[in-house]
Design a protein around this motif. Structure first.
Motif, PDB file in Angstrom:
ATOM      1  N   ASP A 139     -21.114  62.500  14.295  1.00 10.94           N
ATOM      2  CA  ASP A 139     -19.744  62.888  13.980  1.00 10.94           C
ATOM      3  C   ASP A 139     -18.991  63.236  15.266  1.00 10.94           C
ATOM      4  O   ASP A 139     -19.577  63.755  16.225  1.00 10.94           O
ATOM      5  CB  ASP A 139     -19.746  64.087  13.034  1.00 10.94           C
ATOM      6  CG  ASP A 139     -18.431  64.228  12.299  1.00 10.94           C
ATOM      7  OD1 ASP A 139     -17.568  63.337  12.444  1.00 10.94           O
ATOM      8  OD2 ASP A 139     -18.245  65.230  11.586  1.00 10.94           O
ATOM      9  N   GLU A 140     -17.675  62.943  15.268  1.00 15.43           N
ATOM     10  CA  GLU A 140     -16.824  63.170  16.441  1.00 15.43           C
ATOM     11  C   GLU A 140     -17.432  62.500  17.681  1.00 15.43           C
ATOM     12  O   GLU A 140     -17.604  63.104  18.738  1.00 15.43           O
ATOM     13  CB  GLU A 140     -16.625  64.669  16.693  1.00 15.43           C
ATOM     14  CG  GLU A 140     -16.024  65.437  15.542  1.00 15.43           C
ATOM     15  CD  GLU A 140     -14.611  64.977  15.180  1.00 15.43           C
ATOM     16  OE1 GLU A 140     -13.922  64.426  16.067  1.00 15.43           O
ATOM     17  OE2 GLU A 140     -14.207  65.149  14.017  1.00 15.43           O
ATOM     18  N   ASN A 160     -23.004  66.567  23.516  1.00 11.72           N
ATOM     19  CA  ASN A 160     -22.325  65.450  24.168  1.00 11.72           C
ATOM     20  C   ASN A 160     -22.901  65.110  25.530  1.00 11.72           C
ATOM     21  O   ASN A 160     -22.330  64.311  26.266  1.00 11.72           O
ATOM     22  CB  ASN A 160     -20.836  65.775  24.329  1.00 11.72           C
ATOM     23  CG  ASN A 160     -20.605  67.099  25.041  1.00 11.72           C
ATOM     24  OD1 ASN A 160     -21.548  67.746  25.476  1.00 11.72           O
ATOM     25  ND2 ASN A 160     -19.355  67.500  25.152  1.00 11.72           N
ATOM     26  N   VAL A 217     -12.875  56.096  22.402  1.00 13.37           N
ATOM     27  CA  VAL A 217     -14.174  55.427  22.298  1.00 13.37           C
ATOM     28  C   VAL A 217     -14.146  54.198  23.201  1.00 13.37           C
ATOM     29  O   VAL A 217     -13.223  53.381  23.120  1.00 13.37           O
ATOM     30  CB  VAL A 217     -14.485  55.039  20.843  1.00 13.37           C
ATOM     31  CG1 VAL A 217     -15.837  54.370  20.746  1.00 13.37           C
ATOM     32  CG2 VAL A 217     -14.436  56.269  19.948  1.00 13.37           C
ATOM     33  N   THR A 222     -15.181  59.155  13.972  1.00 13.97           N
ATOM     34  CA  THR A 222     -14.261  59.700  14.969  1.00 13.97           C
ATOM     35  C   THR A 222     -12.857  59.777  14.388  1.00 13.97           C
ATOM     36  O   THR A 222     -12.497  59.014  13.483  1.00 13.97           O
ATOM     37  CB  THR A 222     -14.250  58.843  16.243  1.00 13.97           C
ATOM     38  OG1 THR A 222     -13.337  59.412  17.189  1.00 13.97           O
ATOM     39  CG2 THR A 222     -13.813  57.427  15.941  1.00 13.97           C
ATOM     40  N   THR A 223     -12.089  60.703  14.938  1.00  8.26           N
ATOM     41  CA  THR A 223     -10.668  60.825  14.590  1.00  8.26           C
ATOM     42  C   THR A 223      -9.761  60.278  15.681  1.00  8.26           C
ATOM     43  O   THR A 223      -8.555  60.158  15.471  1.00  8.26           O
ATOM     44  CB  THR A 223     -10.305  62.301  14.341  1.00  8.26           C
ATOM     45  OG1 THR A 223     -10.639  63.074  15.497  1.00  8.26           O
ATOM     46  CG2 THR A 223     -11.067  62.849  13.147  1.00  8.26           C
ATOM     47  N   GLU A 224     -10.323  59.943  16.841  1.00  7.83           N
ATOM     48  CA  GLU A 224      -9.529  59.459  17.970  1.00  7.83           C
ATOM     49  C   GLU A 224     -10.186  58.182  18.498  1.00  7.83           C
ATOM     50  O   GLU A 224     -11.074  58.219  19.349  1.00  7.83           O
ATOM     51  CB  GLU A 224      -9.438  60.525  19.063  1.00  7.83           C
ATOM     52  CG  GLU A 224      -8.794  61.821  18.579  1.00  7.83           C
ATOM     53  CD  GLU A 224      -8.669  62.844  19.688  1.00  7.83           C
ATOM     54  OE1 GLU A 224      -8.615  62.437  20.869  1.00  7.83           O
ATOM     55  OE2 GLU A 224      -8.621  64.042  19.387  1.00  7.83           O
ATOM     56  N   HIS A 260     -16.253  60.507  19.755  1.00  8.19           N
ATOM     57  CA  HIS A 260     -15.384  60.394  20.929  1.00  8.19           C
ATOM     58  C   HIS A 260     -15.592  61.536  21.922  1.00  8.19           C
ATOM     59  O   HIS A 260     -15.105  61.459  23.065  1.00  8.19           O
ATOM     60  CB  HIS A 260     -13.912  60.356  20.503  1.00  8.19           C
ATOM     61  CG  HIS A 260     -13.436  61.616  19.848  1.00  8.19           C
ATOM     62  ND1 HIS A 260     -13.582  61.854  18.506  1.00  8.19           N
ATOM     63  CD2 HIS A 260     -12.829  62.709  20.354  1.00  8.19           C
ATOM     64  CE1 HIS A 260     -13.086  63.040  18.208  1.00  8.19           C
ATOM     65  NE2 HIS A 260     -12.632  63.582  19.317  1.00  8.19           N
TER      66      HIS A 260
END
Length: 579
Positions: free
Chosen positions: A125-126, A98, A161, A155-157, A128
């Protein structure tokens, strides 16, 4: 080597993806018509197919022989992407990569043309989890990428973003998979793996997965140890209490049987049931009862399907919606604390006690429950006052013996009362004998000392009479100035009040509707001759006298001859001389 079911049975085409037809059909049409976007953003909860669809899309855009928008999985490109030998399709985890340096490295590599396939695809992936600097580094290439480049972000959130990233991507929202679709997929996988999966057990696993296919396959893998999966084996493997035991526990809570509820919980805990899972099952039952009570029409579509309608109706007649809301709130608060609790068993027991006996809770929910019970005419529980046993009187270590009666006891003295032999009288309860009267005390006679003559006192030296000072300015009429000073003491700082009460520096008087202050022209006028001080003195006068006064501050004029008077006083002392 054994491979987990969720990895072995990962969908390889868009048609194999379960429950996301609204997304797979769109992606198939884009591949078929070659109207692909340069950046995609897949949004959804865990286990709903985001990464799976990203890999299928990466294969579909590079497949040499696509079939109706699906990859063929037979050409070198599809096989190379599956086994990871083609380096032009990169899957990156943004949770561990990140930093801005990672994105800069990705950006520098992305400008090169692919070596083995048509498009270079980056699956992040992921996304965020990227830092703000990393997002900023990704913006430019995401907005205007080369023709051979494609980004697929997952993303799950969504709220984490940045909007600048969202506006550059084509978004697709993955919904939770229906329990019926999950159960059908589990039945198919079980048949291929030679697992005897009962339909009821498949539906139970589907409900426990909460819309995630990966979680459902993981649970099936966990429960298929002996090759046969039943409802009871699922409960034993996962640590569930079962519908019958959960309903029995709810009945005891509704009746206020705290001891019975705690006993049943202890038995379930001894059998290896998880306290959090038990409270979660209880919340599912209470939620179904609440849906049955508040939404009678169409409530069948809102229920979990694990309990019969007759049982839910029976609970709905006993428990009010307000009580059900309070129970569900209490369970949710307890569940949020069990994850961090050192002793989950104690937390679950306290939750059950609050549910069965709301009067022990002093919060607003407990008070509302007691008010509801009174409105319905319920008889409040009469609690008996705890009676502590009385402490026994301390017995003397040695039994006191009665004093012997003297033979020559005078007749006027009463005979001491003897205590009965079968009762021991403490010493502090016995009647003391009358004390003999002592003769009055008289001081001894002493001879009076001879009278002494007082020594003559020397006459004091004559004190020179001081020169009378001129009378000071008269105080406020009727001690008005003193009253104003007392009121001003609470309003002024100590330094200013000390100057104000000094009569050598300040002379105050009340004349009509005015408060006049004669201030020494030096330090006193500098400290007190301000508009703020006049306002405070006006407030003090209002407080002390009960009326509004005008405050007039002026410099005091020195009286003539004041210095001469001081010199005359000094001449009276012998040690002072003037040249």
């Amino acid at each position: 080597m054994y491979q987990a079911l969720y990895r072995k049975w990962r969908p390889q085409t868009f048609d194999d993806v379960v429950g996301q037809q609204h997304i797979t059909e769109t992606l198939k049409n884009q591949v078929r018509t070659d109207r692909l976007s340069h950046a995609y953003l897949f949004i959804g909860t865990r286990g709903t197919g985001k990464t799976t669809c990203a890999k299928i899309l990466a294969k579909a855009v590079n497949c040499e022989h696509p079939v109706d928008g699906n990859p063929c999985n037979c050409c070198p490109a599809c096989r190379g992407i599956d086994d990871g030998s083609i380096l032009d399709v990169v899957e990156m985890d943004a949770a561990s990569n990140n930093k801005v340096e990672d994105v800069r490295l990705l950006r520098d590599e992305a400008v090169y043309s692919p070596a083995n396939v048509k498009k270079r695809v980056y699956i992040v992936d992921e996304v965020h989890m990227l830092s703000n600097s990393a997002f900023n580094a990704l913006l430019k290439i995401l907005e205007e990428p080369p023709e051979h480049l494609m980004f697929i972000l997952a993303t799950t959130e969504l709220h984490k973003v940045p909007a600048t990233i969202l506006s550059r991507c084509q978004r697709h929202s993955f919904k939770r998979i229906a329990a019926e679709d999950i159960a059908g997929r589990l039945q198919y996988v079980a048949s291929q793996e030679q697992i005897d999966l009962q339909p009821d057990a498949a539906m139970l696993l589907a409900r426990l997965a909460e819309g995630g296919m990966r979680d459902a396959l993981t649970l099936l893998d966990q429960c298929s140890g002996d090759g046969k999966v039943t409802t009871e084996s699922v409960r034993q493997a996962i640590g569930l209490a079962g519908h019958a035991q959960t309903a029995e526990l709810a009945k005891k809570l509704a009746k206020g049987d705290t001891a019975g509820a705690l006993t049943q919980f202890r038995d379930l805990w001894q059998d290896g049931k998880d306290p959090a899972s038990l409270l979660d099952e209880l919340s599912v039952l209470l939620r179904d009862v609440l849906m049955r009570a508040v939404a009678k029409r169409g409530s069948s579509a809102l229920l979990s399907g694990g309990y019969e309608d007759a049982l839910l109706d029976a609970f709905a007649k006993v428990l009010t919606p307000a009580q059900l809301m309070r129970w569900l709130t209490t369970i949710q608060e307890s569940l949020s604390g069990l994850a961090q609790s050192v002793n989950p068993k104690l937390g679950a027991e306290l939750c059950l006690i609050r549910l069965s006996t709301p009067e022990v809770s002093e919060d607003l929910a407990g008070l509302a429950a007691r008010v509801t019970a009174l409105e319905q005419g319920a008889v409040p529980v009469q609690r008996e006052e705890i009676q502590l046993p009385e402490a026994p009187s301390p017995e003397p270590a040695v039994k006191p013996e009665p004093a012997p009666k003297p033979e020559d006891t005078p007749p006027w003295e009463p005979e001491p009362v003897k205590a009965p032999e079968d009762k021991i009288v403490p010493p502090w309860e016995m009647t003391p004998p009358p004390a003999e009267e002592a003769p009055p005390w008289e001081p001894p006679m002493e001879e009076a000392p001879p009278p002494c003559e007082p020594e003559p006192i020397p006459e004091p030296a004559p004190i020179p009479e001081p020169v009378p000072e001129p009378p000071a300015a008269p105080a406020a009429a009727g001690s008005d100035w003193d009253m104003i000073l007392q009121a001003a003491q609470k309003l002024l700082p100590m330094a200013q009040f000390s100057v104000l009460k000094n009569p050598d520096q300040v002379q105050g008087r009340v004349e009509g509707d005015a408060l006049i202050l004669d201030l020494d022209p030096g330090f006193a006028f500098m400290m007190l001759g301000t508009p703020a001080m006049e306002e405070k003195l006006r407030t003090a006068a209002k407080t002390a006298l009960g009326r509004d006064l005008r405050v007039h501050v002026q410099k005091a004029t020195k009286k003539a001859g004041s210095n001469q008077r001081s010199l005359e006083e000094l001449t009276r002392f012998d040690i002072v001389s003037f040249e």
